[in-house]
Design an enzyme around this catalytic site. Sequence first.
Site, mmCIF file in Angstrom:
data_model
loop_
_atom_site.group_PDB
_atom_site.id
_atom_site.type_symbol
_atom_site.label_atom_id
_atom_site.label_comp_id
_atom_site.label_asym_id
_atom_site.label_seq_id
_atom_site.Cartn_x
_atom_site.Cartn_y
_atom_site.Cartn_z
ATOM 1 N N ARG A 170 -15.046 -22.271 -30.236
ATOM 2 C CA ARG A 170 -15.481 -21.025 -29.019
ATOM 3 C C ARG A 170 -16.894 -20.917 -28.127
ATOM 4 N NH1 ARG A 170 -11.119 -22.305 -30.288
ATOM 5 N NH2 ARG A 170 -9.572 -20.914 -31.138
ATOM 6 N N SER A 218 -7.136 -10.695 -27.129
ATOM 7 C CA SER A 218 -8.263 -9.729 -28.628
ATOM 8 C C SER A 218 -9.728 -8.744 -27.705
ATOM 9 C CB SER A 218 -8.720 -10.358 -29.276
ATOM 10 O OG SER A 218 -7.243 -11.403 -30.124
ATOM 11 N N GLU A 290 -15.094 -8.936 -26.936
ATOM 12 C CA GLU A 290 -15.175 -10.312 -27.036
ATOM 13 C C GLU A 290 -15.084 -10.892 -25.272
ATOM 14 O OE1 GLU A 290 -12.614 -13.825 -28.530
ATOM 15 O OE2 GLU A 290 -12.382 -12.357 -29.718
HETATM 16 C C1 LIG Z 1 -3.007 -12.779 -23.323
HETATM 17 C C2 LIG Z 1 -4.126 -13.233 -23.398
HETATM 18 C C3 LIG Z 1 -4.183 -14.444 -24.853
HETATM 19 C C4 LIG Z 1 -5.241 -14.811 -25.220
HETATM 20 N N1 LIG Z 1 -5.320 -15.814 -26.040
HETATM 21 C C5 LIG Z 1 -6.541 -17.143 -27.017
HETATM 22 C C6 LIG Z 1 -6.222 -17.446 -27.867
HETATM 23 O O1 LIG Z 1 -5.487 -17.744 -28.316
HETATM 24 N N2 LIG Z 1 -7.722 -18.271 -27.832
HETATM 25 C C7 LIG Z 1 -8.359 -18.455 -27.002
HETATM 26 O O2 LIG Z 1 -9.777 -19.789 -27.573
HETATM 27 N N3 LIG Z 1 -8.560 -17.691 -26.269
HETATM 28 C C8 LIG Z 1 -7.590 -16.365 -25.327
HETATM 29 N N4 LIG Z 1 -7.665 -15.649 -24.131
HETATM 30 C C9 LIG Z 1 -9.130 -15.180 -24.044
HETATM 31 C C10 LIG Z 1 -8.675 -16.548 -22.752
HETATM 32 O O3 LIG Z 1 -9.798 -17.319 -24.073
HETATM 33 C C11 LIG Z 1 -9.274 -15.984 -21.530
HETATM 34 O O4 LIG Z 1 -9.095 -14.572 -21.448
HETATM 35 C C12 LIG Z 1 -10.928 -16.514 -21.019
HETATM 36 O O5 LIG Z 1 -12.058 -16.536 -21.616
HETATM 37 C C13 LIG Z 1 -10.767 -16.051 -19.516
HETATM 38 O O6 LIG Z 1 -10.038 -17.023 -18.709
HETATM 39 P P1 LIG Z 1 -10.721 -17.418 -16.739
HETATM 40 O O7 LIG Z 1 -10.224 -18.958 -17.077
HETATM 41 O O8 LIG Z 1 -8.855 -16.102 -16.652
HETATM 42 O O9 LIG Z 1 -12.180 -16.401 -16.440
HETATM 43 P P2 LIG Z 1 -11.807 -15.671 -16.345
HETATM 44 O O10 LIG Z 1 -12.013 -14.007 -16.953
HETATM 45 O O11 LIG Z 1 -12.082 -15.591 -14.261
HETATM 46 O O12 LIG Z 1 -13.383 -15.954 -16.322
HETATM 47 C C14 LIG Z 1 -13.975 -16.041 -18.092
HETATM 48 C C15 LIG Z 1 -16.284 -16.223 -17.675
HETATM 49 O O13 LIG Z 1 -16.204 -17.463 -17.018
HETATM 50 C C16 LIG Z 1 -17.156 -17.624 -16.477
HETATM 51 N N5 LIG Z 1 -16.925 -18.046 -14.760
HETATM 52 C C17 LIG Z 1 -16.168 -17.928 -13.920
HETATM 53 N N6 LIG Z 1 -16.066 -18.741 -12.938
HETATM 54 C C18 LIG Z 1 -16.851 -20.125 -13.735
HETATM 55 C C19 LIG Z 1 -17.331 -20.502 -12.997
HETATM 56 N N7 LIG Z 1 -17.155 -21.960 -11.731
HETATM 57 N N8 LIG Z 1 -18.361 -22.174 -13.494
HETATM 58 C C20 LIG Z 1 -18.598 -21.133 -14.754
HETATM 59 N N9 LIG Z 1 -18.711 -19.957 -15.067
HETATM 60 C C21 LIG Z 1 -17.647 -18.993 -14.205
HETATM 61 C C22 LIG Z 1 -16.891 -15.791 -15.964
HETATM 62 O O14 LIG Z 1 -18.476 -15.468 -14.438
HETATM 63 C C23 LIG Z 1 -16.673 -15.515 -17.076
HETATM 64 O O15 LIG Z 1 -17.911 -14.885 -18.090
HETATM 65 C C24 LIG Z 1 -7.013 -15.202 -24.533
HETATM 66 C C25 LIG Z 1 -6.460 -14.254 -23.486
HETATM 67 C C26 LIG Z 1 -5.286 -13.685 -22.932
HETATM 68 C C27 LIG Z 1 -5.465 -12.349 -22.089
#
Ligand SMILES: Cc1cc2nc3c(=O)[nH]c(=O)nc-3n(C[C@H](O)[C@H](O)[C@H](O)COP(=O)(O)OP(=O)(O)OC[C@H]3O[C@@H](n4cnc5c(N)ncnc54)[C@H](O)[C@@H]3O)c2cc1C
Length: 296
Positions: A170, A218, A290
Amino acid sequence: MININYLQTNVDISKLSNFKTKAFAKLYFEVKSRQDVDKLKEIFDFAKKEKLKVLFIWWGTNLLFAFDMFEWIVIKNCLQWWTYDKKTKILEAYTSEKIRDIAKSLEDDYGQDIWHRFIGLPWTIGWAVVGNAGCFWLETEWNFLEAEVLNLYNYDITILQKNEINFSYRNSIFKEKEGYFIIKVKFDLNEKVEKYSSEVDNIDFRENKQPKWNSGGSFFKNPSKELSAWKAIEEVWLKWYNHNWVLFSPLHANFLINTKLNWDWRDLIYMIDLAKTKVKDRFSIDLEPEVRIITN
Ligand SMILES: Cc1cc2nc3c(=O)[nH]c(=O)nc-3n(C[C@H](O)[C@H](O)[C@H](O)COP(=O)(O)OP(=O)(O)OC[C@H]3O[C@@H](n4cnc5c(N)ncnc54)[C@H](O)[C@@H]3O)c2cc1C
């Protein structure tokens, strides 16, 4: 003070976080094209000069906005487009593409099922790389080839190879060192590699065993192997407790959920602090989020 005319002002960003709390950004920019990537250099110069913080957002599934007005600059990455070469099995994608859509289309349109376990997941392919995201032992790093990034210190656009990303569980260089805007990523889908095999039906799991309300997945990291966060929250009787329609889900107690749109972020912070205090009193353990809580 504002001298870049393409920055929008006082923009409602409530819908840009999965928790949907009411929030505005003083300055806002959407990256929709390669030309917009070039504008980032100017925006960063401006931010450095004015001493403004910058927040990047993909689909906001991991962000909780804990402010009414974000005083700095919000940059929403909207870069979307992907392609898969059936012969070479190389996948290339801009980072705002959703991994579930790519995984589904690979299977339905190209007969490529390597990423079956990523179907149903809510995040972007960009995040999959940043967080080395995974699901039932299938990890992003195994098929990763390279990333095209904008280096925010010298404004060079460069390609980083797998051995430069330092993937671990992760984690990656992008999490440890915030200095890159990730534009595009490439994967080699020739070989299926997984740490362990899993019989879990991931689509059923996502559909039926995870709460559907506005959440960030989570919420807290698991404190230890022996005590998971959901267990700790259940043990302090916070499952079912409802504070102004904000609650830890009865289906999965580590999912903090907001059951109404545009709710006040203070109610979510109240619940987070309550859980931290109760778990500390009972287990002498500090729960760590997280989800990224964004403040001014
Ligand atoms: C229902 C649910 C289930 C999930 N299950 C899992 C799972 O099974 N396994 C797992 O690993 N994770 C899981 N997650 C967590 C998942 O990994 C995240 O929600 C993820 O962290 C964020 O994705 P996002 O693309 O929406 O990014 P955002 O939430 O928009 O951003 C995440 C981070 O990336 C940064 N960022 C955005 N754009 C850029 C860019 N262009 N360059 C550099 N950094 C940038 C942001 O500043 C922020 O810090 C789950 C989440 C949800 C809601």
